[in-house]
Design a protein around this motif. Structure first.
Motif, PDB file in Angstrom:
ATOM      1  N   SER A   1      15.282  49.058  29.243  1.00 34.00           N
ATOM      2  CA  SER A   1      16.163  49.599  28.220  1.00 34.00           C
ATOM      3  C   SER A   1      17.640  49.330  28.824  1.00 34.00           C
ATOM      4  N   ASP A   2      17.968  49.476  30.038  1.00 29.35           N
ATOM      5  CA  ASP A   2      19.284  49.577  30.565  1.00 29.35           C
ATOM      6  C   ASP A   2      19.744  48.001  30.316  1.00 29.35           C
ATOM      7  N   THR A   3      18.677  46.843  30.363  1.00 28.78           N
ATOM      8  CA  THR A   3      18.961  45.517  30.357  1.00 28.78           C
ATOM      9  C   THR A   3      18.510  44.997  29.339  1.00 28.78           C
ATOM     10  N   GLY A   4      18.234  45.715  28.246  1.00 21.65           N
ATOM     11  CA  GLY A   4      17.733  44.960  26.959  1.00 21.65           C
ATOM     12  C   GLY A   4      16.498  44.064  27.110  1.00 21.65           C
ATOM     13  N   GLY A   5      15.814  44.373  28.229  1.00 20.02           N
ATOM     14  CA  GLY A   5      14.330  43.802  28.186  1.00 20.02           C
ATOM     15  C   GLY A   5      14.518  42.590  28.824  1.00 20.02           C
ATOM     16  N   SER A   6      15.819  42.082  29.320  1.00 21.13           N
ATOM     17  CA  SER A   6      15.989  40.497  29.886  1.00 21.13           C
ATOM     18  C   SER A   6      15.571  40.800  31.207  1.00 21.13           C
ATOM     19  N   ASP A   7      15.153  39.526  31.706  1.00 19.27           N
ATOM     20  CA  ASP A   7      15.005  39.220  33.352  1.00 19.27           C
ATOM     21  C   ASP A   7      16.572  39.080  33.783  1.00 19.27           C
ATOM     22  N   PHE A   8      17.544  39.007  33.016  1.00 19.63           N
ATOM     23  CA  PHE A   8      18.781  38.657  33.618  1.00 19.63           C
ATOM     24  C   PHE A   8      19.764  39.872  33.508  1.00 19.63           C
ATOM     25  N   LEU A   9      20.736  39.982  34.598  1.00 14.88           N
ATOM     26  CA  LEU A   9      21.686  41.207  34.311  1.00 14.88           C
ATOM     27  C   LEU A   9      22.972  40.678  34.896  1.00 14.88           C
ATOM     28  N   TRP A  10      24.071  40.794  34.117  1.00 15.69           N
ATOM     29  CA  TRP A  10      25.234  40.315  34.636  1.00 15.69           C
ATOM     30  C   TRP A  10      25.855  41.646  35.219  1.00 15.69           C
ATOM     31  N   ILE A  11      26.617  41.421  36.132  1.00 15.20           N
ATOM     32  CA  ILE A  11      27.250  42.386  37.046  1.00 15.20           C
ATOM     33  C   ILE A  11      28.784  41.898  37.113  1.00 15.20           C
ATOM     34  N   VAL A  12      29.715  42.596  36.475  1.00 24.11           N
ATOM     35  CA  VAL A  12      31.012  42.343  36.386  1.00 24.11           C
ATOM     36  C   VAL A  12      32.067  43.484  36.866  1.00 24.11           C
ATOM     37  N   ASP A  13      32.800  43.027  37.875  1.00 21.78           N
ATOM     38  CA  ASP A  13      33.996  44.133  38.158  1.00 21.78           C
ATOM     39  C   ASP A  13      35.333  43.311  37.864  1.00 21.78           C
ATOM     40  N   PRO A  14      35.785  43.786  36.987  1.00 20.61           N
ATOM     41  CA  PRO A  14      37.001  43.302  36.505  1.00 20.61           C
ATOM     42  C   PRO A  14      38.324  43.308  37.207  1.00 20.61           C
ATOM     43  N   ILE A  15      38.266  44.215  38.016  1.00 18.98           N
ATOM     44  CA  ILE A  15      39.452  44.356  39.286  1.00 18.98           C
ATOM     45  C   ILE A  15      38.733  45.071  40.424  1.00 18.98           C
ATOM     46  N   ASP A  16      38.200  44.171  41.239  1.00 19.09           N
ATOM     47  CA  ASP A  16      37.633  44.488  42.465  1.00 19.09           C
ATOM     48  C   ASP A  16      38.933  44.769  43.446  1.00 19.09           C
ATOM     49  N   GLY A  17      38.963  45.797  43.820  1.00 20.66           N
ATOM     50  CA  GLY A  17      40.126  46.349  44.675  1.00 20.66           C
ATOM     51  C   GLY A  17      41.035  46.981  43.654  1.00 20.66           C
ATOM     52  N   THR A  18      40.645  48.130  42.914  1.00 20.16           N
ATOM     53  CA  THR A  18      41.355  48.677  41.748  1.00 20.16           C
ATOM     54  C   THR A  18      42.634  49.526  42.648  1.00 20.16           C
ATOM     55  N   THR A  19      42.393  50.056  43.585  1.00 26.52           N
ATOM     56  CA  THR A  19      43.465  50.833  44.335  1.00 26.52           C
ATOM     57  C   THR A  19      44.525  49.887  44.727  1.00 26.52           C
ATOM     58  N   ASN A  20      44.170  48.735  45.297  1.00 30.12           N
ATOM     59  CA  ASN A  20      45.213  47.735  45.731  1.00 30.12           C
ATOM     60  C   ASN A  20      46.169  47.432  44.376  1.00 30.12           C
ATOM     61  N   PHE A  21      45.419  47.125  43.199  1.00 29.38           N
ATOM     62  CA  PHE A  21      46.082  46.621  42.076  1.00 29.38           C
ATOM     63  C   PHE A  21      46.883  47.763  41.528  1.00 29.38           C
ATOM     64  N   VAL A  22      46.441  48.903  41.744  1.00 31.09           N
ATOM     65  CA  VAL A  22      47.281  50.097  41.424  1.00 31.09           C
ATOM     66  C   VAL A  22      48.851  49.998  42.038  1.00 31.09           C
ATOM     67  N   HIS A  23      48.613  49.835  43.373  1.00 28.84           N
ATOM     68  CA  HIS A  23      49.792  49.837  44.061  1.00 28.84           C
ATOM     69  C   HIS A  23      50.532  48.431  44.400  1.00 28.84           C
ATOM     70  N   GLY A  24      50.123  47.738  43.536  1.00 26.00           N
ATOM     71  CA  GLY A  24      50.634  46.414  43.487  1.00 26.00           C
ATOM     72  C   GLY A  24      50.573  45.522  44.637  1.00 26.00           C
TER      73      GLY A  24
END
Length: 79
Positions: free
Chosen positions: A5-28
């Motif tokens: 139910s978490d994956t909609g029944g698909s064998d595939f799962l997309w894993i996305v982190d739009p900003i890996d390093g959020t703390t660094n991003f916040v501090h420029g």
């Protein structure tokens, strides 16, 4: 562990982190980037990271190695 139910029944799962390093991003700090992976039947098989600050694209596939901007990369030798 994800259920069907978490994956909609698909064998595939997309894993996305739009900003890996959020703390660094916040501090420029230019140490943040988007990262995307695809898992098949619970095992990650593809990963992509783009560093817009250095214009570097890292890709990797299970059993296929890793590349930076289309050129093969490897782990350095350790003594």
């Amino acid at each position: 562990m994800l259920s069907d139910s978490d994956t909609g029944g698909s064998d595939f799962l997309w894993i996305v982190d739009p900003i890996d390093g959020t703390t660094n991003f916040v501090h420029g700090m230019p140490l943040c980037m988007p990262s995307v992976a695809v898992a098949y039947k619970g095992e990650v098989v593809v990963g992509v990271i783009f560093d817009p600050h250095r214009d570097e694209l890292f890709t990797a596939t299970k059993g296929g190695g890793a590349q930076m901007n289309g050129k093969d990369i490897r782990v350095g030798h350790q003594d």
